[in-house]
Design a protein around this motif. Structure first.
Motif, PDB file in Angstrom:
ATOM      1  N   PHE A   1     -12.731 -29.799 -11.464  1.00 15.17           N
ATOM      2  CA  PHE A   1     -13.675 -28.846 -12.026  1.00 15.17           C
ATOM      3  C   PHE A   1     -14.576 -28.290 -10.929  1.00 15.17           C
ATOM      4  CE2 PHE A   1     -12.969 -31.873 -15.539  1.00 15.17           C
ATOM      5  CZ  PHE A   1     -12.681 -31.013 -16.594  1.00 15.17           C
ATOM      6  N   VAL A   2     -14.922 -27.014 -11.023  1.00 10.74           N
ATOM      7  CA  VAL A   2     -16.043 -26.532 -10.232  1.00 10.74           C
ATOM      8  C   VAL A   2     -17.317 -26.848 -11.004  1.00 10.74           C
ATOM      9  CG1 VAL A   2     -14.853 -24.741  -8.953  1.00 10.74           C
ATOM     10  CG2 VAL A   2     -15.831 -24.180 -11.174  1.00 10.74           C
ATOM     11  N   THR A   3     -18.337 -27.208 -10.267  1.00  9.13           N
ATOM     12  CA  THR A   3     -19.646 -27.497 -10.843  1.00  9.13           C
ATOM     13  C   THR A   3     -20.548 -26.294 -10.621  1.00  9.13           C
ATOM     14  OG1 THR A   3     -19.411 -29.870 -10.450  1.00  9.13           O
ATOM     15  CG2 THR A   3     -21.654 -29.013 -10.729  1.00  9.13           C
ATOM     16  N   VAL A   4     -21.118 -25.776 -11.722  1.00  8.94           N
ATOM     17  CA  VAL A   4     -21.959 -24.585 -11.659  1.00  8.94           C
ATOM     18  C   VAL A   4     -23.386 -24.978 -12.026  1.00  8.94           C
ATOM     19  CG1 VAL A   4     -22.311 -22.249 -12.540  1.00  8.94           C
ATOM     20  CG2 VAL A   4     -19.980 -23.163 -12.292  1.00  8.94           C
ATOM     21  N   TRP A   5     -24.309 -24.675 -11.120  1.00 18.17           N
ATOM     22  CA  TRP A   5     -25.735 -24.984 -11.300  1.00 18.17           C
ATOM     23  C   TRP A   5     -26.533 -23.703 -11.100  1.00 18.17           C
ATOM     24  CZ3 TRP A   5     -29.614 -24.942  -7.354  1.00 18.17           C
ATOM     25  CH2 TRP A   5     -30.858 -25.458  -7.752  1.00 18.17           C
ATOM     26  N   GLU A   6     -27.310 -23.351 -12.100  1.00 21.79           N
ATOM     27  CA  GLU A   6     -28.126 -22.130 -12.054  1.00 21.79           C
ATOM     28  C   GLU A   6     -27.291 -20.916 -11.655  1.00 21.79           C
ATOM     29  OE1 GLU A   6     -31.652 -22.774  -9.724  1.00 21.79           O
ATOM     30  OE2 GLU A   6     -32.531 -24.106 -11.233  1.00 21.79           O
ATOM     31  N   GLY A   7     -26.076 -20.845 -12.231  1.00 22.80           N
ATOM     32  CA  GLY A   7     -25.203 -19.706 -11.999  1.00 22.80           C
ATOM     33  C   GLY A   7     -24.455 -19.721 -10.686  1.00 22.80           C
ATOM     34  N   GLN A   8     -24.609 -20.759  -9.888  1.00 28.24           N
ATOM     35  CA  GLN A   8     -23.960 -20.837  -8.582  1.00 28.24           C
ATOM     36  C   GLN A   8     -22.936 -21.974  -8.558  1.00 28.24           C
ATOM     37  OE1 GLN A   8     -26.985 -20.343  -5.184  1.00 28.24           O
ATOM     38  NE2 GLN A   8     -28.226 -21.141  -6.854  1.00 28.24           N
ATOM     39  N   VAL A   9     -21.760 -21.700  -7.997  1.00 30.34           N
ATOM     40  CA  VAL A   9     -20.777 -22.754  -7.779  1.00 30.34           C
ATOM     41  C   VAL A   9     -21.300 -23.661  -6.674  1.00 30.34           C
ATOM     42  CG1 VAL A   9     -18.451 -23.246  -6.955  1.00 30.34           C
ATOM     43  CG2 VAL A   9     -18.823 -21.383  -8.578  1.00 30.34           C
ATOM     44  N   ALA A  10     -21.464 -24.946  -7.006  1.00 30.37           N
ATOM     45  CA  ALA A  10     -22.099 -25.882  -6.084  1.00 30.37           C
ATOM     46  C   ALA A  10     -21.130 -26.852  -5.430  1.00 30.37           C
ATOM     47  CB  ALA A  10     -23.179 -26.683  -6.823  1.00 30.37           C
ATOM     48  N   GLY A  11     -19.988 -27.125  -6.083  1.00 31.47           N
ATOM     49  CA  GLY A  11     -19.058 -28.099  -5.535  1.00 31.47           C
ATOM     50  C   GLY A  11     -17.958 -28.416  -6.519  1.00 31.47           C
ATOM     51  N   VAL A  12     -17.312 -29.551  -6.319  1.00 28.18           N
ATOM     52  CA  VAL A  12     -16.143 -29.975  -7.095  1.00 28.18           C
ATOM     53  C   VAL A  12     -16.374 -31.362  -7.661  1.00 28.18           C
ATOM     54  CG1 VAL A  12     -13.733 -30.728  -6.915  1.00 28.18           C
ATOM     55  CG2 VAL A  12     -14.449 -28.616  -5.824  1.00 28.18           C
TER      56      VAL A  12
END
Length: 220
Positions: A81-92
């Motif tokens: 999964f990609v991790t999305v925080w505050e609309g930004q892709v942050a990591g995996v």
């Protein structure tokens, strides 16, 4: 997509969304890899992919997702999964298993772009896939591992209730390095409030979990 329902699978937490990436997500994730994942003097991974130049790190980040999708089977899968925080892709945040229908055991791994570290995102995204594993898929155990000098990863595991499960010696940058194995059972897991799974039911056969639990705190 009817024939690949995994693209509609989403995990949500109070601050994050985890999803299988689309092409735009992969571009953003490749940017995170190119920007940097850890200090150059450290190596948290057994396969030192982050030693490559930025453009190679970016390309390999995209390619690994294509390989995982192309080789997926109910008996051997890796769900990144990609991790999305505050609309930004942050990591995996990855979860994988072999013969899950029999073993009911998953293994996790993850990375975050450096500028997203130190915000509790790593703990929250690991908790999200543990919720998927235990509540959504009916897993009995989740395992993880980290080199003994990777204190950040070990701290996340211990914060989530993992127990030590022995040591292993692995090659890292051409030398032997000690790795700590960790294990968490479903009986020791309590899902935090506000964690939900969306779009799981049509995905269950692809996980080898046709009899999984779909009442997962969100729409199946």
């Amino acid at each position: 997509m009817r024939h690949w329902p995994l693209l509609s699978l989403r995990l949500t937490t109070p601050r994050l969304e985890l999803r299988l990436p689309g092409l735009d997500d992969l571009d953003a994730l490749a940017d995170r890899a190119a920007e940097g994942v850890h200090d150059p003097g450290e190596m948290p991974f057994g396969e030192p992919w982050t030693d490559a130049p930025p453009h190679e790190r970016a390309r390999s980040t995209v390619q690994i997702h294509f390989r995982q999708w192309g080789t997926w089977s109910p008996g051997n899968w890796a769900c990144s999964f990609v991790t999305v925080w505050e609309g930004q892709v942050a990591g995996v945040q990855e979860m994988r298993a072999v013969d899950f229908a029999v073993t009911r055991e998953v293994t996790t791994g993850s990375w975050l772009g450096q500028r997203f570290q130190g915000r509790g995102i790593g703990t929250e995204m690991r908790a999200a896939v543990l919720h998927l594993a235990f509540t959504g898929l009916g897993a009995r155990y989740a395992t993880s591992s980290a080199f003994v000098d990777n204190t950040k990863s070990l701290a996340v595991s211990r914060r989530l209730g993992y127990r030590e499960d022995g040591l292993a010696v692995e090659k890292r940058r051409g030398e032997a390095a000690l790795q700590q194995r960790l294990r968490l059972s479903r009986d020791e897991w309590t899902t935090p409030d506000g964690f939900e799974i969306h779009g799981l039911e049509p995905c269950l056969p692809l996980f080898g979990a046709s009899d999984g639990i779909t009442d997962a705190g969100g729409a199946p």
